[in-house]
Scaffold this motif. Structure first.
Motif, mmCIF file in Angstrom:
data_model
loop_
_atom_site.group_PDB
_atom_site.id
_atom_site.type_symbol
_atom_site.label_atom_id
_atom_site.label_comp_id
_atom_site.label_asym_id
_atom_site.label_seq_id
_atom_site.Cartn_x
_atom_site.Cartn_y
_atom_site.Cartn_z
ATOM 1 N N ALA A 137 0.804 -1.234 0.000
ATOM 2 C CA ALA A 137 0.000 0.000 0.000
ATOM 3 C C ALA A 137 0.833 1.280 0.000
ATOM 4 N N LEU A 138 2.077 1.211 0.444
ATOM 5 C CA LEU A 138 2.806 2.443 0.756
ATOM 6 C C LEU A 138 3.771 2.970 -0.308
ATOM 7 N N PRO A 139 4.013 2.295 -1.425
ATOM 8 C CA PRO A 139 4.939 2.875 -2.408
ATOM 9 C C PRO A 139 4.460 4.242 -2.900
ATOM 10 N N ARG A 140 5.409 5.178 -3.021
ATOM 11 C CA ARG A 140 5.129 6.518 -3.540
ATOM 12 C C ARG A 140 6.300 6.918 -4.428
ATOM 13 N N PRO A 141 6.060 7.832 -5.379
ATOM 14 C CA PRO A 141 7.167 8.289 -6.231
ATOM 15 C C PRO A 141 8.218 9.040 -5.422
ATOM 16 N N SER A 142 9.407 9.086 -5.967
ATOM 17 C CA SER A 142 10.491 9.836 -5.335
ATOM 18 C C SER A 142 10.068 11.285 -5.119
#
Ligand SMILES: NC(=O)c1ccc[n+]([C@@H]2O[C@H](COP(=O)([O-])OP(=O)(O)OC[C@H]3O[C@@H](n4cnc5c(N)ncnc54)[C@H](OP(=O)(O)O)[C@@H]3O)[C@@H](O)[C@H]2O)c1
Length: 230
Positions: A137-142
């Protein structure tokens, strides 16, 4: 680097595979029962995924992920992982894994056991302190203010950089806890273990993911206690 080899394709292995495929990597999945039992997962992951034996997945890996019940770590293929960076997700649960004396007396750590089993591989501890649904659930772009960090430990700086780049590609920052022997600081039941990534007051199965940056994790690592002191 294009191919991620997964030794173990259960909760964590399949989730890492999904994140890797979404980031443009090829993945080779394996488990204990044989590649034919992974057909549905391969189909769901699409053309960048295939299944193989554990030895084949290890041999195909530019970067490997060992994510099996710890009790089976001695079955991880040694020869095909020579020279390969290996992310170790494993945790020690005596009820599941049986008792391992060197872990019970805290004379070593889980990832040092895997490193001893794979003496010519470059083991980096990672993914072990986040619950699988939170990892998904937690991946986000740089650069996203809600980007989370994952903790790593390892003895080889270049190997850790390889893992940092992989984490970055799949949507995570990394926090380096130091040498492999420091891995106890984010092992099961420490302050850095799984709870930082959960909204307080929520519990399994409605355990809500909370973005968690490196500062929170750094404090948790500093507060870590040995089992004998808990
Ligand atoms: N679940 C979590 O949220 C979580 C989070 C962080 C870390 N971890 C740790 O990461 C590890 C994996 O956890 P998991 O929840 O993903 O476990 P899991 O769902 O039970 O999956 C384990 C996988 O390992 C495979 N496997 C077992 N023995 C093997 C062997 N000798 N060679 C190749 N593959 C083998 C299994 O294949 P078969 O099904 O064919 O036996 C299965 O694909 C554990 O040490 C766990 O403590 C788990």
């Amino acid at each position: 680097m294009t191919t991620i080899g997964l030794i173990g394709s259960g909760n964590i292995g399949s989730t890492v595979a999904r994140l890797a495929v979404d980031a443009g990597y090829d993945v080779v999945l394996s488990n204990s029962r044989g590649p034919e039992t992974l057909a549905d997962l391969v189909r769901a992951l699409g053309p960048r995924a295939r299944a193989a034996t554990a030895a084949e997945a290890a041999g195909a890996a530019d970067l490997a992920v060992v994510t099996v019940p710890l009790k089976n770590y001695r079955q991880v293929p040694v020869e095909p992982l020579r020279g390969t960076v290996v992310i170790d997700t494993n945790n020690y649960y005596p009820d599941r894994d049986g008792h391992i004396d060197e872990l019970d007396d805290e004379s070593t750590t889980t990832s040092e056991l895997l490193q001893a089993h794979l003496p010519e591989s470059l083991v980096v501890k990672g993914f072990n302190n986040i619950y699988v649904d939170h990892l998904a659930a937690l991946p986000r772009p740089s650069g996203d203010p809600d980007r989370s960090a994952l903790v790593i430990a390892g003895d080889d700086a270049d190997a850790k950089q390889t893992v940092v780049r992989f984490f970055d590609a799949i949507g995570y920052d990394a926090l380096d806890a130091g040498a492999l022997s420091e891995g106890w600081r984010f092992q099961r039941d420490t302050a850095a273990y799984v709870t930082p990534y959960a909204v307080p007051g929520t519990t399994y199965p409605d355990w809500t993911a909370r973005p968690t940056g490196p500062e929170v994790l750094q404090d948790a690592l500093a507060a870590a206690q040995r089992y004998r002191d808990m």
